[in-house]
Design a protein around this motif. Structure first.
Motif, PDB file in Angstrom:
ATOM      1  N   GLN A  52       0.826  -1.206   0.000  1.00 23.37           N
ATOM      2  CA  GLN A  52       0.000   0.000   0.000  1.00 23.37           C
ATOM      3  C   GLN A  52       0.860   1.256   0.000  1.00 23.37           C
ATOM      4  OE1 GLN A  52      -2.511  -0.580   3.431  1.00 23.37           O
ATOM      5  NE2 GLN A  52      -4.045  -1.732   2.293  1.00 23.37           N
ATOM      6  N   MET A  53       1.934   1.249   0.781  1.00 25.42           N
ATOM      7  CA  MET A  53       2.832   2.397   0.823  1.00 25.42           C
ATOM      8  C   MET A  53       3.440   2.662  -0.549  1.00 25.42           C
ATOM      9  SD  MET A  53       4.751   1.605   4.437  1.00 25.42           S
ATOM     10  CE  MET A  53       6.193   2.551   3.962  1.00 25.42           C
ATOM     11  N   ALA A  54       3.846   1.584  -1.238  1.00 20.74           N
ATOM     12  CA  ALA A  54       4.495   1.727  -2.545  1.00 20.74           C
ATOM     13  C   ALA A  54       3.488   1.871  -3.685  1.00 20.74           C
ATOM     14  CB  ALA A  54       5.391   0.521  -2.803  1.00 20.74           C
ATOM     15  N   LYS A  55       2.199   1.812  -3.355  1.00 21.99           N
ATOM     16  CA  LYS A  55       1.123   1.953  -4.340  1.00 21.99           C
ATOM     17  C   LYS A  55       1.215   0.874  -5.440  1.00 21.99           C
ATOM     18  CE  LYS A  55       0.513   6.943  -3.683  1.00 21.99           C
ATOM     19  NZ  LYS A  55       1.485   7.072  -2.573  1.00 21.99           N
ATOM     20  N   ILE A  56       1.494  -0.356  -4.995  1.00 25.06           N
ATOM     21  CA  ILE A  56       1.470  -1.499  -5.925  1.00 25.06           C
ATOM     22  C   ILE A  56       0.492  -2.562  -5.424  1.00 25.06           C
ATOM     23  CG2 ILE A  56       3.846  -1.139  -6.721  1.00 25.06           C
ATOM     24  CD1 ILE A  56       4.552  -3.555  -4.831  1.00 25.06           C
ATOM     25  N   ASP A  57      -0.428  -2.158  -4.533  1.00 22.22           N
ATOM     26  CA  ASP A  57      -1.365  -3.127  -3.988  1.00 22.22           C
ATOM     27  C   ASP A  57      -2.346  -3.649  -5.028  1.00 22.22           C
ATOM     28  OD1 ASP A  57      -2.024  -0.382  -3.771  1.00 22.22           O
ATOM     29  OD2 ASP A  57      -3.805  -0.870  -2.610  1.00 22.22           O
ATOM     30  N   ASP A  58      -2.387  -3.020  -6.217  1.00 16.13           N
ATOM     31  CA  ASP A  58      -3.258  -3.536  -7.271  1.00 16.13           C
ATOM     32  C   ASP A  58      -2.716  -4.839  -7.859  1.00 16.13           C
ATOM     33  OD1 ASP A  58      -1.124  -1.930  -8.208  1.00 16.13           O
ATOM     34  OD2 ASP A  58      -2.036  -1.829 -10.186  1.00 16.13           O
ATOM     35  N   VAL A  59      -1.437  -5.156  -7.593  1.00 15.04           N
ATOM     36  CA  VAL A  59      -0.854  -6.427  -8.047  1.00 15.04           C
ATOM     37  C   VAL A  59      -0.289  -7.172  -6.846  1.00 15.04           C
ATOM     38  CG1 VAL A  59      -0.354  -5.645 -10.395  1.00 15.04           C
ATOM     39  CG2 VAL A  59       1.347  -5.269  -8.585  1.00 15.04           C
ATOM     40  N   PHE A  60      -0.987  -7.095  -5.716  1.00 11.42           N
ATOM     41  CA  PHE A  60      -0.440  -7.643  -4.479  1.00 11.42           C
ATOM     42  C   PHE A  60      -0.141  -9.133  -4.579  1.00 11.42           C
ATOM     43  CE2 PHE A  60      -0.958  -9.812  -0.408  1.00 11.42           C
ATOM     44  CZ  PHE A  60       0.042  -9.194   0.316  1.00 11.42           C
ATOM     45  N   VAL A  61      -1.024  -9.904  -5.174  1.00 11.64           N
ATOM     46  CA  VAL A  61      -0.817 -11.357  -5.249  1.00 11.64           C
ATOM     47  C   VAL A  61       0.455 -11.679  -6.033  1.00 11.64           C
ATOM     48  CG1 VAL A  61      -1.773 -13.545  -6.047  1.00 11.64           C
ATOM     49  CG2 VAL A  61      -3.274 -11.834  -4.993  1.00 11.64           C
ATOM     50  N   LEU A  62       0.641 -11.024  -7.180  1.00  9.86           N
ATOM     51  CA  LEU A  62       1.858 -11.232  -7.964  1.00  9.86           C
ATOM     52  C   LEU A  62       3.089 -10.749  -7.194  1.00  9.86           C
ATOM     53  CD1 LEU A  62       0.599 -10.131 -11.498  1.00  9.86           C
ATOM     54  CD2 LEU A  62       1.028 -12.463 -10.699  1.00  9.86           C
ATOM     55  N   PHE A  63       2.940  -9.642  -6.489  1.00 13.37           N
ATOM     56  CA  PHE A  63       4.030  -9.119  -5.661  1.00 13.37           C
ATOM     57  C   PHE A  63       4.424 -10.135  -4.594  1.00 13.37           C
ATOM     58  CE2 PHE A  63       4.942  -6.871  -1.598  1.00 13.37           C
ATOM     59  CZ  PHE A  63       6.199  -6.385  -1.902  1.00 13.37           C
ATOM     60  N   TYR A  64       3.440 -10.713  -3.923  1.00 15.40           N
ATOM     61  CA  TYR A  64       3.752 -11.639  -2.837  1.00 15.40           C
ATOM     62  C   TYR A  64       4.334 -12.948  -3.361  1.00 15.40           C
ATOM     63  CZ  TYR A  64       3.642 -13.438   1.850  1.00 15.40           C
ATOM     64  OH  TYR A  64       4.029 -13.908   3.074  1.00 15.40           O
TER      65      TYR A  64
END
Length: 458
Positions: free
Chosen positions: A239-251
């Motif tokens: 959320q801080m980095a504003k990439i929560d729209d791809v959170f699953v791929l990020f994780y």
């Protein structure tokens, strides 16, 4: 069959179903809340992240005021209790624990209350209250952390206290032995960090070492490679980095990075040079293992045993209340003040940019946009896990923000948290060795994160 025998059989069946229900139902809720990916308004997230967002939006303009009042309370009460040592505080163990602190942490809490109030009322020098320093640390990031920590602590027991952790930890014990050449119980340490907190996992590892279950090399390996950043914190970072729209791929990328680093780092110095000796004993402590027919039965029985001692609703609320109070009062004001200091140095001096200048060329080789802005975030995370994600707020490119957010949760050696715990422990590893491990992990995960970011946003 007699009536008495039939009644006994029915009672046994009911008791068995109750045991399984006490394990399965809370664990299912925990998996649904913390581990199930969902899509909401075009964004990939998990339920706990969505709940935290709802709370944050619901509080609106009141959230910065709540943060300010909390930080000011922390500064004033910590000064009062730590310096004057009133007798009445001894009657309240929680308050005594929270407000009694060391001179350094007292200074950080006091500055946290002062600087946060200055930022909220916009009174003071721009380098403290500015939009890229105080506003980021105290008004934006602290508010996000407040919400996710509150809801996560209230609901985390469903995942940790009713057998799910023991079930998964037992199942993955054999792969840990094969892949990482570690005792199977290391899987439990990793799971504890993953769903709880990295510092909890580090403390568990230290205790396992002092109990004779790990050698010095094994304990150092587990503490520096498997004290993973918790899942709720990963939501905060995204959320801080504003990439929560791809959170699953990020994780998923973060998980891949963690596995790669854990496979390579222990096979290199300094970890490979540590001795295979045990703490105050000649050999490994013997473990009592029940003779179950297979690993699944063993995992199930271990989980059922844990579920039988699961906390009541009152105990969950008490435990969550203590944890939330400790984090909000004792940890966050100091942590956010450290963030402010780093942000001030980053924005109002060239020190971090000078120290990280070689990383500009590395980021450019990886074709990451805004390399000069992001370079400091690749190394400064050694001191605190928030910093790379904070620096990402000054970057426009989602590719580079993705990489910085990934570094926040994969470098693992954070001196403000688990690094300090390791140094103060009986595990024979020093500051220089931790710094070397940090650099090795960074060298391993950085190309993976860059490749994943290009694939996702390319």
């Amino acid at each position: 069959m007699s009536l008495d025998n039939t009644s006994a059989a029915n009672r046994n069946t009911t008791s068995t179903w109750q045991r399984y229900a006490k394990f399965l139902l809370p664990s299912f809720i925990g998996v649904l809340l913390f581990l199930t990916p969902i899509t909401h308004e075009g964004k990939q997230t998990i339920v706990i992240g969505l709940l935290a967002d709802t709370i944050r939006l619901g509080l609106g303009a009141a959230l910065p005021l709540i943060v300010t009042l909390t930080f000011v309370l922390s500064g004033i009460m910590s000064s009062y209790v730590s310096l004057l040592k009133p007798r009445w505080i001894n009657s309240f163990p929680l308050l005594s624990h929270v407000f009694t602190t060391t001179p350094l942490w007292l200074l950080l809490r006091g500055l946290g209350g002062l600087f946060c109030a200055m930022t909220y009322f916009q009174y003071g020098p721009e380098w403290i209250i500015g939009s890229d320093t105080g506003q980021v640390a105290y008004m934006e990031i602290a508010g996000v952390i407040f919400c996710i920590i509150a809801i996560a602590n209230l609901l985390l027991s469903f995942l940790t206290d009713y057998g799910f952790l023991e079930f998964v930890g037992t199942i993955i014990s054999r792969p840990f032995q094969l892949l990482f050449r570690l005792p199977g119980r290391a899987g439990l340490d990793a799971i504890t960090s993953w769903v709880g907190d990295s510092s909890i996992g580090t403390i568990l590892t230290i205790r396992q070492y002092e109990s004779g279950h790990y050698s010095a090399r094994e304990a150092a390996t587990v503490a520096t490679n498997f004290s993973a950043v918790s899942l709720p914190f990963c939501v905060v970072i995204a959320q801080m980095a504003k990439i929560d729209d791809v959170f699953v791929l990020f994780y998923c990328t973060v998980g891949l990075c963690g596995i790669a680093a854990a496979l390579i780092t222990p096979r290199l110095p300094p970890l490979s040079n540590l001795p295979q000796r045990f703490y105050q004993r000649e050999q490994r402590a013997e473990e009592q293992v029940e003779p179950y027919p297979n690993i699944f039965v063993r995992a199930t029985q271990t989980a059922l045993a844990r579920a039988q001692h699961g906390p009541s609703l009152k105990q969950i609320l008490n435990q969550a209340g203590r944890s939330i109070t400790d984090i909000f009062i004792a940890v966050l004001p100091a942590a956010m003040t450290i963030e402010l200091i780093v942000l001030v140095i980053y924005h109002h001096s060239s020190l971090l940019q000078t120290l990280s200048a070689p990383m500009v060329y590395v980021l450019q080789m990886l074709q990451l946009p805004e390399a000069e802005t992001a370079a400091a975030g690749t190394l400064i995370g050694f001191f605190d896990q928030f910093i790379p994600a904070i620096i990402s707020t000054n970057v426009d490119s989602p590719i580079t923000r993705f990489v910085l957010a990934g570094l926040s949760v994969t470098q693992l050696i954070y001196m403000a948290e688990n690094g300090l715990l390791i140094l103060r422990s009986s595990i024979p590893i020093g500051f220089k060795q931790l710094a070397m491990i940090f650099l090795i992990r960074t060298a391993i995960v950085l190309p993976i994160l860059a490749a994943a970011a290009h694939m996702i946003y390319g």
